[in-house]
Enzyme design. Sequence first.
Site, PDB file in Angstrom:
ATOM      1  CE  LYS A   1     -50.292 -12.644 -60.476  1.00 14.88           C
ATOM      2  NZ  LYS A   1     -49.263 -12.590 -59.419  1.00 14.88           N
ATOM      3  CG  ASN A   2     -46.358 -12.553 -61.978  1.00  4.12           C
ATOM      4  OD1 ASN A   2     -47.172 -12.023 -61.206  1.00  4.12           O
ATOM      5  ND2 ASN A   2     -46.177 -13.851 -62.022  1.00  4.12           N
TER       6      ASN A   2
ATOM      7  CB  CYS B   1     -48.471 -16.545 -49.194  1.00  7.35           C
ATOM      8  SG  CYS B   1     -47.636 -17.422 -50.517  1.00  7.35           S
TER       9      CYS B   1
ATOM     10  NE  ARG C   1     -43.720 -16.278 -52.427  1.00  2.10           N
ATOM     11  CZ  ARG C   1     -44.685 -15.879 -53.258  1.00  2.10           C
ATOM     12  NH1 ARG C   1     -45.920 -16.216 -52.999  1.00  2.10           N
ATOM     13  NH2 ARG C   1     -44.422 -15.145 -54.307  1.00  2.10           N
TER      14      ARG C   1
ATOM     15  CG  ASP D   1     -46.275 -18.680 -61.617  1.00  2.00           C
ATOM     16  OD1 ASP D   1     -45.994 -17.506 -61.929  1.00  2.00           O
ATOM     17  OD2 ASP D   1     -46.035 -19.162 -60.494  1.00  2.00           O
TER      18      ASP D   1
ATOM     19  NE  ARG E   1     -53.110 -12.485 -55.282  1.00  2.00           N
ATOM     20  CZ  ARG E   1     -52.055 -13.309 -55.242  1.00  2.00           C
ATOM     21  NH1 ARG E   1     -52.183 -14.549 -54.805  1.00  2.00           N
ATOM     22  NH2 ARG E   1     -50.868 -12.897 -55.629  1.00  2.00           N
TER      23      ARG E   1
HETATM   24  C1  EPZ Z   1     -42.507 -14.282 -58.735  1.00  2.00           C
HETATM   25  O1  EPZ Z   1     -42.599 -14.438 -57.326  1.00  2.00           O
HETATM   26  C2  EPZ Z   1     -43.931 -14.354 -59.253  1.00  2.00           C
HETATM   27  N1  EPZ Z   1     -44.714 -13.273 -58.666  1.00  2.00           N
HETATM   28  C3  EPZ Z   1     -44.545 -15.706 -58.879  1.00  2.00           C
HETATM   29  O2  EPZ Z   1     -45.833 -15.754 -59.459  1.00  2.00           O
HETATM   30  C4  EPZ Z   1     -43.693 -16.820 -59.489  1.00  2.00           C
HETATM   31  O3  EPZ Z   1     -44.212 -18.066 -59.094  1.00  2.00           O
HETATM   32  C5  EPZ Z   1     -42.246 -16.673 -58.996  1.00  2.00           C
HETATM   33  O4  EPZ Z   1     -41.749 -15.353 -59.326  1.00  2.00           O
HETATM   34  C6  EPZ Z   1     -41.321 -17.691 -59.636  1.00  2.00           C
HETATM   35  O5  EPZ Z   1     -41.346 -17.546 -61.020  1.00  2.00           O
HETATM   36  C7  EPZ Z   1     -44.584 -12.028 -59.184  1.00  2.00           C
HETATM   37  O6  EPZ Z   1     -43.813 -11.788 -60.101  1.00  2.00           O
HETATM   38  C8  EPZ Z   1     -45.447 -10.962 -58.568  1.00  2.00           C
HETATM   39  P1  EPZ Z   1     -38.939 -15.741 -56.462  1.00  2.00           P
HETATM   40  P2  EPZ Z   1     -41.292 -14.160 -56.393  1.00  2.00           P
HETATM   41  O7  EPZ Z   1     -38.369 -14.670 -55.617  1.00  2.00           O
HETATM   42  O8  EPZ Z   1     -40.523 -13.019 -56.941  1.00  2.00           O
HETATM   43  C9  EPZ Z   1     -37.127 -18.134 -52.810  1.00  2.00           C
HETATM   44  C10 EPZ Z   1     -48.133 -16.135 -59.531  1.00  2.00           C
HETATM   45  O9  EPZ Z   1     -48.782 -17.176 -59.447  1.00  2.00           O
HETATM   46  N2  EPZ Z   1     -36.701 -16.829 -52.304  1.00  2.00           N
HETATM   47  O10 EPZ Z   1     -38.378 -15.982 -57.833  1.00  2.00           O
HETATM   48  O11 EPZ Z   1     -41.759 -14.103 -54.996  1.00  2.00           O
HETATM   49  C11 EPZ Z   1     -38.637 -18.320 -52.715  1.00  2.00           C
HETATM   50  O12 EPZ Z   1     -38.992 -18.810 -51.436  1.00  2.00           O
HETATM   51  C12 EPZ Z   1     -46.977 -15.877 -58.590  1.00  2.00           C
HETATM   52  O13 EPZ Z   1     -48.319 -15.231 -60.386  1.00  2.00           O
HETATM   53  C13 EPZ Z   1     -35.842 -16.777 -51.197  1.00  2.00           C
HETATM   54  O14 EPZ Z   1     -35.454 -17.792 -50.636  1.00  2.00           O
HETATM   55  O15 EPZ Z   1     -40.499 -15.517 -56.640  1.00  2.00           O
HETATM   56  C14 EPZ Z   1     -38.920 -19.323 -53.800  1.00  2.00           C
HETATM   57  O16 EPZ Z   1     -38.674 -20.616 -53.299  1.00  2.00           O
HETATM   58  C15 EPZ Z   1     -46.845 -16.974 -57.553  1.00  2.00           C
HETATM   59  N3  EPZ Z   1     -35.456 -15.564 -50.745  1.00  2.00           N
HETATM   60  C16 EPZ Z   1     -37.867 -19.015 -54.867  1.00  2.00           C
HETATM   61  O17 EPZ Z   1     -36.881 -18.197 -54.227  1.00  2.00           O
HETATM   62  C17 EPZ Z   1     -35.846 -14.391 -51.324  1.00  2.00           C
HETATM   63  O18 EPZ Z   1     -35.434 -13.299 -50.880  1.00  2.00           O
HETATM   64  C18 EPZ Z   1     -38.374 -18.253 -56.072  1.00  2.00           C
HETATM   65  O19 EPZ Z   1     -38.952 -17.081 -55.596  1.00  2.00           O
HETATM   66  C19 EPZ Z   1     -36.723 -14.461 -52.437  1.00  2.00           C
HETATM   67  C20 EPZ Z   1     -37.132 -15.701 -52.907  1.00  2.00           C
END
Ligand code: EPZ
Length: 419
Positions: free
Chosen positions: A23-24, A117, A122, A306, A398
Site C-alpha cells: 500500500k505505502n 486522524c 498529521r 506500523d 484500507r
Molecule cells: C507513512 O506516513 C506511512 N503512510 C505510514 O503508514 C507510516 O506509519 C509512516 O510513514 C511512518 O513510517 C504512507 O506511506 C501512505 P511520516 P507519513 O511523515 O508519511 C511527523 C499505515 O499504517 N511529521 O514519516 O504520514 C508525523 O507527525 C500508515 O500504513 C511532521 O511532523 O509518515 C509523524 O510523527 C500509518 N511533519 C512522523 O513525522 C510533517 O510534515 C512520521 O511521519 C510530516 C510528518
Amino acid sequence: MTTQLWIEGGNRLSGQVDVQGAKNGVLPILAATVLTRDVCIIENCPRLSDVEASVRILRHLGCTAWWEDGALVADTTNMDRFDIPDDLMREMRSSVIFLGAILARLGAAELSYPGGCELGPRPIDLHLRALRELGAEIEDRGGCLRCRAAGLQGTELTLALPSVGATENAILAAVGARGTTIICNAAREPEIVDLQRFLNACGAWVRGAGSSTIMVEGGATLHGCAHRCMGDRIVAATYLCAAAAAGGEARLTGVDYRQLSTVTAALTEAGCRIRSEPRGIAIERAGRLRAIRPVRTAPYPGFPTDAQAVLMAALLRSQGATVFVENIFENRYRHVDEMIRMGADIRVEGRVAVVCGVESLRGAVLRATDLRGGAALAVAALSAQGESTISCTEHIDRGYEDLARDLTALGAKIRRIQA
Ligand code: EPZ
C-alpha cells in the site's frame, strides 16, 4: 452493508500465502504517474480502499484509470485540473502525496488538508517547507492550501526529520524542477526505493533512495512504464505475528525478508524459528513465547511503527513483560483497550506501553480503531480461547486486500460476516 470479522481462536496455523503489493509503495507511485503524461501499468497493485481513493483523485484531475489483467492502468495524458476537493482529501489523508506531482505538472495545486486522524495530528509542515525551498508559493488558509510555482528550481534541502511523505513529495516536485536537487535527512523506507525505481523507469534521474541523501536531476520529459510493486512488508509482518500468536507454521512469498529484519529479530528473540527463503519467509512457533527487550519504533531501518500493534498482539500471552515505546505517532495505542477486553494485561503511560504476558485470552466483541490496530485485534483473537468478532472493518480494508482470505490460507478459522 457493514461487515465484521468472525474469528475462532485457539487453533495452530499451517499454510502459505502470497503477500499483496505494498500500500505505502503504490500510493506515491500513483501520484507520480501524473508526471508522465502517459500510460503507466502498475502490476501487483493491491486492491485497497486507499488505492480506490487515489484512483478517484486521478479521475477528478482529468486522468483515467482502470483495472486490466490484474494490473492498475493509469493514463494521465489529459490531466486538466489541479485541485483535490475536500471530500476526496478526507477519504485518505496521505492524498497530500499528490501535491508535489500536481505542482510540478501544472504549476499550480489546491487541496484541503484535514487535521489529525486516528493516529494523532498529521502535520505536513515538512512537506510545505520542502516545496517552498523548491520555489513553490504556498498560501495556507486554515486547512486549504493554494500553491503556485511558475517553475520549480532544484536546490539542496534538509528535512527536519526523515518523514516518508515529505521525502516522497520532495522527490516528485524535484523530478519536475529544473536542475539538481539534493534531499538530506531523507526517509530510507523501501517504498521510497520502489518509487525511485518507478521514476527512473519513466525516464527520470533519481539516485540514493534507501539512504539519507537523495539526488534528483530534474526537468526530463517522462514517459509511461510498466512497474511491478514491491510486496507489502507490513502485511507480511502482520502474518508473521499471526503465526507467532497462534502457534504452528506459515510460509510467506512475494516479500523481501531483508525489509523485515527488525520484526523477524523480535520474533526470533521471543522464541520463533524464522527461515529466510529466496522469495519469502517461513516462521514456526512451538512453545510459549518469551517477553523481549524493549521495542522502540523508529524510522527505517528501525522497528516500523506500523508493526507495533501486531507485535504487541503476538506477545500478549508471552512469559514476562515487554516494554513498547512508540516514538513516531502520538496516539498509536488505541488497540490496547480492545486487547484488555480479551484479558490482556497492558499498561500505557504516554508513549510507553508495558505488556505483561498472561496465560490465556478470551474471545470478545471487538472494534477496530485504526488500520494496524484493527489487524492486531485479529492477531490477538487467533490466540484467544473462543470466538471473537471485529467491527469497523473499513479501517482494516484500507491496507489489507482480504485479511480473512489470507489468514484462512494460513489455516485460521476466520471469515467475514454481515454485521
Ligand atoms: C507513512 O506516513 C506511512 N503512510 C505510514 O503508514 C507510516 O506509519 C509512516 O510513514 C511512518 O513510517 C504512507 O506511506 C501512505 P511520516 P507519513 O511523515 O508519511 C511527523 C499505515 O499504517 N511529521 O514519516 O504520514 C508525523 O507527525 C500508515 O500504513 C511532521 O511532523 O509518515 C509523524 O510523527 C500509518 N511533519 C512522523 O513525522 C510533517 O510534515 C512520521 O511521519 C510530516 C510528518
